[in-house]
Design a protein around this motif. Structure first.
Motif, PDB file in Angstrom:
ATOM      1  N   ASN A  17      33.805  31.516 -29.682  1.00 18.48           N
ATOM      2  CA  ASN A  17      34.575  31.668 -30.922  1.00 18.48           C
ATOM      3  C   ASN A  17      33.970  30.878 -32.080  1.00 18.48           C
ATOM      4  OD1 ASN A  17      36.495  33.339 -29.852  1.00 18.48           O
ATOM      5  ND2 ASN A  17      37.729  31.608 -29.094  1.00 18.48           N
ATOM      6  N   ASP A  18      33.171  29.896 -31.755  1.00 19.98           N
ATOM      7  CA  ASP A  18      32.574  29.070 -32.804  1.00 19.98           C
ATOM      8  C   ASP A  18      31.219  29.598 -33.244  1.00 19.98           C
ATOM      9  OD1 ASP A  18      34.501  26.700 -32.799  1.00 19.98           O
ATOM     10  OD2 ASP A  18      34.003  26.939 -30.678  1.00 19.98           O
ATOM     11  N   TYR A  61      33.692  35.125 -49.493  1.00 23.65           N
ATOM     12  CA  TYR A  61      32.644  34.919 -48.484  1.00 23.65           C
ATOM     13  C   TYR A  61      31.648  36.076 -48.471  1.00 23.65           C
ATOM     14  CZ  TYR A  61      35.397  31.059 -46.642  1.00 23.65           C
ATOM     15  OH  TYR A  61      36.054  29.876 -46.515  1.00 23.65           O
ATOM     16  N   GLY A 121      29.339  32.397 -35.066  1.00 23.32           N
ATOM     17  CA  GLY A 121      29.582  33.504 -35.984  1.00 23.32           C
ATOM     18  C   GLY A 121      28.599  34.642 -35.751  1.00 23.32           C
ATOM     19  N   LYS A 126      32.366  31.091 -42.813  1.00 29.60           N
ATOM     20  CA  LYS A 126      33.775  30.758 -42.566  1.00 29.60           C
ATOM     21  C   LYS A 126      33.880  29.640 -41.540  1.00 29.60           C
ATOM     22  CE  LYS A 126      35.793  35.195 -43.760  1.00 29.60           C
ATOM     23  NZ  LYS A 126      36.071  36.536 -43.228  1.00 29.60           N
ATOM     24  N   ILE A 127      33.045  29.735 -40.506  1.00 29.33           N
ATOM     25  CA  ILE A 127      33.084  28.690 -39.478  1.00 29.33           C
ATOM     26  C   ILE A 127      32.650  27.348 -40.065  1.00 29.33           C
ATOM     27  CG2 ILE A 127      31.949  27.892 -37.359  1.00 29.33           C
ATOM     28  CD1 ILE A 127      31.963  30.876 -36.454  1.00 29.33           C
ATOM     29  N   GLN A 128      31.615  27.382 -40.873  1.00 27.79           N
ATOM     30  CA  GLN A 128      31.115  26.124 -41.437  1.00 27.79           C
ATOM     31  C   GLN A 128      32.094  25.497 -42.420  1.00 27.79           C
ATOM     32  OE1 GLN A 128      28.648  24.534 -40.318  1.00 27.79           O
ATOM     33  NE2 GLN A 128      27.480  26.051 -39.170  1.00 27.79           N
ATOM     34  N   GLU A 176      30.752  35.360 -41.301  1.00 25.89           N
ATOM     35  CA  GLU A 176      31.493  34.611 -40.268  1.00 25.89           C
ATOM     36  C   GLU A 176      30.995  33.182 -40.141  1.00 25.89           C
ATOM     37  OE1 GLU A 176      32.297  36.116 -36.357  1.00 25.89           O
ATOM     38  OE2 GLU A 176      32.096  38.174 -37.114  1.00 25.89           O
ATOM     39  N   ARG A 185      35.408  25.868 -42.169  1.00 30.22           N
ATOM     40  CA  ARG A 185      36.711  25.713 -41.517  1.00 30.22           C
ATOM     41  C   ARG A 185      37.191  24.264 -41.700  1.00 30.22           C
ATOM     42  NH1 ARG A 185      36.285  28.542 -35.797  1.00 30.22           N
ATOM     43  NH2 ARG A 185      35.306  26.602 -35.255  1.00 30.22           N
ATOM     44  N   ASN A 186      38.456  24.079 -41.947  1.00 24.85           N
ATOM     45  CA  ASN A 186      39.043  22.742 -42.089  1.00 24.85           C
ATOM     46  C   ASN A 186      38.444  21.923 -43.226  1.00 24.85           C
ATOM     47  OD1 ASN A 186      40.458  23.392 -39.730  1.00 24.85           O
ATOM     48  ND2 ASN A 186      38.817  22.542 -38.460  1.00 24.85           N
ATOM     49  N   LYS A 187      37.833  22.594 -44.191  1.00 31.20           N
ATOM     50  CA  LYS A 187      37.330  21.855 -45.350  1.00 31.20           C
ATOM     51  C   LYS A 187      38.137  22.307 -46.571  1.00 31.20           C
ATOM     52  CE  LYS A 187      33.248  20.556 -43.248  1.00 31.20           C
ATOM     53  NZ  LYS A 187      32.480  21.528 -42.446  1.00 31.20           N
TER      54      LYS A 187
END
Ligand SMILES: Nc1ncnc2c1ncn2[C@@H]1O[C@H](COP(=O)(O)OP(=O)(O)OP(=O)(O)O)[C@@H](O)[C@H]1O
Ligand SMILES: [Mg+2]
Length: 440
Positions: A162-163, A354, A165, A341-343, A338, A345-347
């Motif tokens: 899932n991590d 995107y 992309g 988005k992963i990079q 993707e 995430r939580n920022k």
């Protein structure tokens, strides 16, 4: 050895063809220069002139050995040993040849003989076969075992598929080729498909080979051991065989486990130039350790990665070894989206398009995208420090960063294109051609 020296020696020999020491010297020089056939010829001529010449017999056996003519080498050595039963060099060569031929009993006898002649004798490769097991790796008591664990940390990766992309094709291949066979070995066997063996990931730098290998371990909650081949070669000169064995033992004891070999081409490159340095033993041992894992379905997945698959010795690609090869391409537009988005995430981010950024970054690797995000974040941090108010990352920041950091995958394709076009044996690089949109 310069070819000039050889030429001069050859002329001198022509001038005095009966001169045994001179011809012997020429043969030795040729042998050192890896010119085995020529060396063989010279040793034969020496023996015509001087039947019982020990040095020439030994030399001749060596040229046979390097040409893999093992049975004739043994005939010559037996004759030599008949004259000189305690000739250490001859016995050592004899022992190595028997190991190559898998005649382990005979090899063991000679090994004992070698130890009698020289009790301090050590040879990493042969010791590995014939020393008592307690003198080899034993994690409870052996110091080397501890060293191994110090050098290679076992980790349980927290990332999984899932991590990662994009890379749908790569993930699916890994799933089918190594995860499923591990989970359903009987099913695979029923269809005549063997589990085990390794996969080789290749492609331009920064496109997620290491990351994907780590995520594979996370996906099946296995241990992950990351081995840089250059470290192995550098750190362990002289002791590599033993350490390599300990490493595979460590993997067996930690299963399920993903044993990851980075820069694996370093091990398989320039085998000829390594021949005299003892590194060819290392390669052979690596291959047989791999074969052992493959034969026993040991719940150890072997993944190798390389930027230079063309440098890899073909012996690595035989069945049961790195027999499944996966091209890890730069991410396509969707993949890039993707990954971004992963990079991020939580920022803290402001509404970001995107898709637009993914569109603006063709040829960017995962690492390049990460670099862009890092640049944008640094920028924001500076701003926040100056203004005293934290600001979210915006579309503009990211687009600005794409101007500062360019794609880094192009250079690799310049090299890869040539191999794909001109030495694409067995369609090895078809995927590269497809990526480059080159029709065969
Ligand atoms: N598909 C992806 N999804 C999320 N992050 C990625 C992806 N691909 C790469 N990255 C990011 O890029 C970084 C670099 O990738 P990685 O080290 O796996 O590349 P590599 O192919 O092993 O490169 P090299 O050939 O230089 O060893 C990763 O640590 C990760 O942060
Ligand atoms: Mg890597």
């Amino acid at each position: 050895m310069s070819s000039e020296v050889i030429k001069q020696l050859q002329e001198a020999v022509q001038f005095s063809p009966e001169n045994v020491p001179l011809r012997l010297h020429l043969a030795q020089v040729l042998l050192q220069d890896f010119q085995y056939q020529q060396a063989e010829e010279q040793y034969r001529k020496v023996l015509e002139l001087s039947h019982d010449n020990i040095a020439a017999q030994l030399g001749l056996a060596r040229t046979f050995y390097h040409q893999q003519k093992y049975s004739v080498a043994i005939v010559v050595l037996e004759q030599l040993e008949h004259q000189e039963p305690d000739n250490f060099d001859a016995l050592l060569l004899h022992c190595r040849i028997l190991v190559k031929e898998n005649s382990m009993e005979g090899a063991r006898d000679i090994y004992q003989h070698l130890l009698q002649l020289n009790p301090g004798f050590r040879d990493e490769a042969l010791d590995g076969y014939f020393r008592a097991p307690q003198q080899q790796y034993n994690p409870a008591s052996d110091e080397d075992g501890e060293d191994i664990e110090k050098i290679f940390t076992l980790e349980k990766p927290e990332i999984n598929f899932n991590d990662v992309g994009g890379m749908e094709r790569e993930k699916q291949e890994i799933d089918l080729k190594i995860i499923k066979p591990l989970q359903f070995p009987d099913l695979y066997k029923a269809y005549g498909k063997k589990a085990g063996g390794g996969i080789l990931l290749y492609g331009p730098p920064g496109c997620g080979k290491t990351y994907l290998a780590r995520a594979t371990a996370g996906q099946i909650q296995a241990e992950f051991i990351n081995v840089g081949i250059h470290d192995v070669l550098d750190m362990w000169i002289g002791n590599s065989e033993k350490n390599l064995h300990s490493l595979f033992e460590l993997a067996r004891e930690s299963k399920p486990c993903v044993l990851f070999f980075d820069e694996v081409d370093a091990l398989g490159a320039n085998r000829t130039s390594m021949r005299n340095s003892g590194a060819s033993h290392l390669i052979n041992q690596f291959l047989s350790e791999m074969d052992g894992i493959a034969a026993n379905n040991e719940n150890v997945l072997i993944i190798g990665a390389t930027n230079a698959p063309w440098s890899l010795d073909p012996a690595f690609r035989r069945p049961g070894r790195f027999d499944r090869i996966i091209f890890v391409a730069p991410p396509d537009q969707e993949g890039r989206e993707e990954i971004l988005k992963i990079q991020l995430r939580n920022k803290p981010v402001d509404s970001i398009d995107y898709r637009a950024i993914a569109k603006a970054t063709p040829g960017y690797s995962g690492a390049d995208l990460k670099a862009i995000v890092d640049l944008a974040i640094e920028d924001k941090l500076m701003e926040a420090l100056q203004k005293g108010i934290p600001q979210p990352i915006t579309q503009k920041d990211l687009l600005k960063a794409t101007k500062l950091h360019r794609a880094t995958t192009r250079e690799w394709f310049n090299t890869a294109r040539n191999y794909a076009l001109y030495s694409n044996e067995a369609g090895l690089y078809d995927e590269v051609l497809k990526y480059l949109d080159i029709k065969k």
